[in-house]
Design an enzyme around this catalytic site. Structure first.
Site, mmCIF file in Angstrom:
data_model
loop_
_atom_site.group_PDB
_atom_site.id
_atom_site.type_symbol
_atom_site.label_atom_id
_atom_site.label_comp_id
_atom_site.label_asym_id
_atom_site.label_seq_id
_atom_site.Cartn_x
_atom_site.Cartn_y
_atom_site.Cartn_z
ATOM 1 N N LYS A 237 0.817 -1.222 0.000
ATOM 2 C CA LYS A 237 0.000 0.000 0.000
ATOM 3 C C LYS A 237 0.843 1.261 0.000
ATOM 4 O O LYS A 237 0.615 2.175 -0.769
ATOM 5 C CB LYS A 237 -0.930 0.000 1.213
ATOM 6 N N GLU A 295 11.346 -9.496 6.148
ATOM 7 C CA GLU A 295 10.477 -9.103 5.026
ATOM 8 C C GLU A 295 11.074 -9.372 3.653
ATOM 9 O O GLU A 295 11.736 -8.521 3.085
ATOM 10 C CB GLU A 295 10.170 -7.608 5.143
ATOM 11 N N TYR A 307 -0.663 -15.566 1.812
ATOM 12 C CA TYR A 307 -0.611 -15.617 3.276
ATOM 13 C C TYR A 307 -0.829 -17.048 3.748
ATOM 14 O O TYR A 307 -1.635 -17.778 3.182
ATOM 15 C CB TYR A 307 -1.707 -14.726 3.881
ATOM 16 N N PHE A 325 15.620 7.204 5.905
ATOM 17 C CA PHE A 325 15.656 7.995 4.671
ATOM 18 C C PHE A 325 14.890 9.288 4.892
ATOM 19 O O PHE A 325 13.936 9.322 5.671
ATOM 20 C CB PHE A 325 15.031 7.198 3.512
HETATM 21 P P1 ADP Z 1 1.963 -7.287 4.976
HETATM 22 O O1 ADP Z 1 2.213 -6.048 5.739
HETATM 23 O O2 ADP Z 1 0.810 -8.081 5.495
HETATM 24 O O3 ADP Z 1 3.209 -8.111 4.825
HETATM 25 P P2 ADP Z 1 2.341 -6.420 2.259
HETATM 26 O O4 ADP Z 1 1.739 -5.197 1.688
HETATM 27 O O5 ADP Z 1 3.812 -6.414 2.545
HETATM 28 O O6 ADP Z 1 1.515 -6.787 3.527
HETATM 29 O O7 ADP Z 1 1.983 -7.582 1.265
HETATM 30 C C1 ADP Z 1 2.557 -8.818 1.431
HETATM 31 C C2 ADP Z 1 1.734 -9.952 0.830
HETATM 32 O O8 ADP Z 1 1.588 -9.783 -0.578
HETATM 33 C C3 ADP Z 1 2.488 -11.244 1.002
HETATM 34 O O9 ADP Z 1 2.174 -11.840 2.239
HETATM 35 C C4 ADP Z 1 2.031 -12.078 -0.186
HETATM 36 O O10 ADP Z 1 0.889 -12.821 0.188
HETATM 37 C C5 ADP Z 1 1.646 -11.044 -1.226
HETATM 38 N N1 ADP Z 1 2.602 -10.888 -2.329
HETATM 39 C C6 ADP Z 1 2.258 -10.718 -3.627
HETATM 40 N N2 ADP Z 1 3.332 -10.580 -4.420
HETATM 41 C C7 ADP Z 1 4.418 -10.650 -3.614
HETATM 42 C C8 ADP Z 1 5.829 -10.588 -3.856
HETATM 43 N N3 ADP Z 1 6.326 -10.424 -5.097
HETATM 44 N N4 ADP Z 1 6.664 -10.706 -2.792
HETATM 45 C C9 ADP Z 1 6.166 -10.857 -1.563
HETATM 46 N N5 ADP Z 1 4.851 -10.929 -1.275
HETATM 47 C C10 ADP Z 1 3.957 -10.838 -2.276
HETATM 48 N N1 RBF Z 2 13.071 -0.012 5.739
HETATM 49 C C1 RBF Z 2 13.810 0.965 6.282
HETATM 50 O O1 RBF Z 2 13.337 1.696 7.131
HETATM 51 N N2 RBF Z 2 15.116 1.156 5.903
HETATM 52 C C2 RBF Z 2 15.696 0.402 4.945
HETATM 53 O O2 RBF Z 2 16.875 0.611 4.657
HETATM 54 C C3 RBF Z 2 14.928 -0.631 4.334
HETATM 55 N N3 RBF Z 2 15.468 -1.412 3.366
HETATM 56 C C4 RBF Z 2 14.700 -2.378 2.777
HETATM 57 C C5 RBF Z 2 15.237 -3.170 1.755
HETATM 58 C C6 RBF Z 2 14.474 -4.154 1.132
HETATM 59 C C7 RBF Z 2 15.086 -4.976 0.039
HETATM 60 C C8 RBF Z 2 13.123 -4.371 1.538
HETATM 61 C C9 RBF Z 2 12.286 -5.422 0.886
HETATM 62 C C10 RBF Z 2 12.591 -3.602 2.547
HETATM 63 C C11 RBF Z 2 13.358 -2.607 3.182
HETATM 64 N N4 RBF Z 2 12.828 -1.799 4.188
HETATM 65 C C12 RBF Z 2 13.599 -0.807 4.765
HETATM 66 C C13 RBF Z 2 11.624 -2.246 4.864
HETATM 67 C C14 RBF Z 2 10.374 -1.530 4.508
HETATM 68 O O3 RBF Z 2 10.307 -0.414 5.368
HETATM 69 C C15 RBF Z 2 9.265 -2.512 4.840
HETATM 70 O O4 RBF Z 2 9.303 -3.590 3.968
HETATM 71 C C16 RBF Z 2 7.927 -1.805 4.745
HETATM 72 O O5 RBF Z 2 7.827 -0.907 5.813
HETATM 73 C C17 RBF Z 2 6.779 -2.789 4.823
HETATM 74 O O6 RBF Z 2 6.616 -3.296 6.112
HETATM 75 MG MG MG Z 3 5.054 -7.251 4.225
#
Ligand code: ADP
Ligand code: RBF
Ligand code: MG
Length: 371
Positions: A237, A295, A307, A325
């Site tokens: 989102k 994550e 999920y 950032f």
């Molecule tokens: P949450 O905060 O619940 O983790 P996200 O917005 O990070 O929500 O969405 C994660 C969910 O999206 C995952 O749990 C998975 O079901 C789905 N999803 C769809 N495409 C991907 C992807 N390329 N990588 C990871 N999760 C994905």
């Molecule tokens: N969140 C941070 O606050 N700092 C980061 O440097 C950072 N690096 C990330 C790198 C990758 C490859 C990914 C997938 C996520 C990273 N995030 C980082 C996490 C990001 O804040 C988090 O996935 C979202 O807040 C969703 O929970």
């Molecule tokens: Mg997530």
């Protein structure tokens, strides 16, 4: 020359936890900051005081001592410590180990780690000086034994008293805080890094690491799996970057062996396939989470959520520490850069060979040979 002290004393916390329970108190982690870098007696005193224990600190220590002693073999080096020691000693950089622990205890601690004894030209224990850290004495003594001027020494420290001691000794100090989210307290250090993986020796006139490959640091592969859980719902989102979160519960020892940061590797979903993956492990400094999150972003377009499905990860390399950032856009741009680096690196034979690891497609809960 380098002076350092670094072993994770997770063991200290474990042992203290047990003892506090005996006195009907519950360890809550607030004392971790108070015991790092202290002598055992100072640490015991801090705990006796903090918890109002009905015993003297000597008595407490006498009780604890044998338990600690039996646990010395379980103390792990800080993540990245072995790599750093090997690198510097390979380049003939003289090193000393300076710790508030008694010398005998330092020696038995390092005896469990192959080659460590030979890395250090000098070892200075808390019992060899009149005052331990934060007094500079221990570092001044180390410099003397190495025949170096204090001003030409670099101290690498994980505790606050150690940083204070190093600066008071007139040395350059790199802090690697051992307590998470405390980096802002280490302001007197010359540099604060998240983990030893982030040390840049060339900044201190030392030979640079040569093991980085195309912006990535290969690690021994490590394995983690579990059902995909709900996160904060902001990956897709807010960032447009979905991350299939795993619960950190039950993985505490694995996570203490690997610093928080950005990693990459391969992800397996049993009914779907194996995909490239880039991930963050930590507290998301931009969002300042209270809990650590794991994550992984699977580098593939899925048509639906997954999920609850079992996700298996083989982590093969490290990219960078998690950082804050100035804007959401800059966080997003950085994560996309991580993606490009990981995507390309994973085609290198060094990393691509792990794509076929049976762990990624094996059925549920067969982790025994990978723990
Ligand atoms: P949450 O905060 O619940 O983790 P996200 O917005 O990070 O929500 O969405 C994660 C969910 O999206 C995952 O749990 C998975 O079901 C789905 N999803 C769809 N495409 C991907 C992807 N390329 N990588 C990871 N999760 C994905
Ligand atoms: N969140 C941070 O606050 N700092 C980061 O440097 C950072 N690096 C990330 C790198 C990758 C490859 C990914 C997938 C996520 C990273 N995030 C980082 C996490 C990001 O804040 C988090 O996935 C979202 O807040 C969703 O929970
Ligand atoms: Mg997530």
């Amino acid at each position: 020359m380098i002076c350092f002290t670094f072993m994770i004393d997770g063991v200290v916390s474990e042992v203290l936890k047990g003892f506090l329970a005996k006195y009907g108190k519950q360890w809550d982690g607030r004392e971790a900051q108070r015991i790092v870098g202290k002598t055992p007696l100072e640490a015991a005193a801090a705990v006796v005081e903090e918890y109002g224990l009905p015993c003297g600190k000597e008595e407490f220590l006498a009780e604890l001592h044998p338990v600690f002693y039996a646990q010395l073999c379980n103390i792990k080096p800080l993540p990245g410590a072995s790599r750093l020691l090997k690198h510097l000693s390979g380049h003939g950089v003289p090193m000393a180990l300076a710790s508030n622990s008694p010398r005998g205890s330092i020696e038995s601690k390092i005896s469990y780690h192959q080659g460590w004894k030979d890395y250090f030209s000098a070892i200075v224990g808390g019992d060899e000086v009149t005052a331990g850290k934060p007094s500079p004495e221990i570092f001044l003594e180390a410099a003397k034994r190495l025949n170096r001027e204090p001003s030409s020494c670099l101290v690498i420290e994980d505790s606050m008293p150690g940083v204070t001691a190093g600066k008071a000794a007139g040395m350059e100090v790199v802090a690697v805080p051992s307590v998470p989210k405390q980096a802002h307290l280490y302001t007197s250090a010359d540099v604060v890094i998240n983990s030893l993986l982030d040390l840049q020796p060339e900044k201190w006139g030392l030979p640079p690491f040569q093991d980085w490959i195309e912006g990535t640091l290969p690690t021994e592969p490590w394995y983690i799996s579990g059902p995909v859980i709900k996160g904060f719902g902001r990956g897709s989102k807010v960032l447009g970057i979905p991350t299939a979160n795993l619960s950190p519960k039950g993985h505490s020892s694995l996570l203490s062996e690997h610093p928080s940061g950005v990693y990459f590797g391969w992800a397996g979903l049993s009914t779907r396939g194996v995909y490239k993956m880039v991930m963050s492990i930590g507290w998301n400094p931009y969002f300042n989470n209270a809990e650590k999150t794991i994550e992984p972003w699977l580098l593939h377009e899925f048509t639906e959520d997954f999920y609850g499905e079992e996700l298996r990860l083989v982590i093969v390399g490290y990219l960078r520490p998690e950082v804050n950032f100035p804007s959401l856009e800059s966080l997003i741009a950085k994560i996309h850069e991580d993606k490009r680096i990981a995507e390309r690196a994973l085609d290198l034979p060094l990393y691509s060979k792990h794509k076929d690891d049976p762990y990624l497609s094996s059925s549920l809960h067969s982790e025994s040979n990978h723990s």
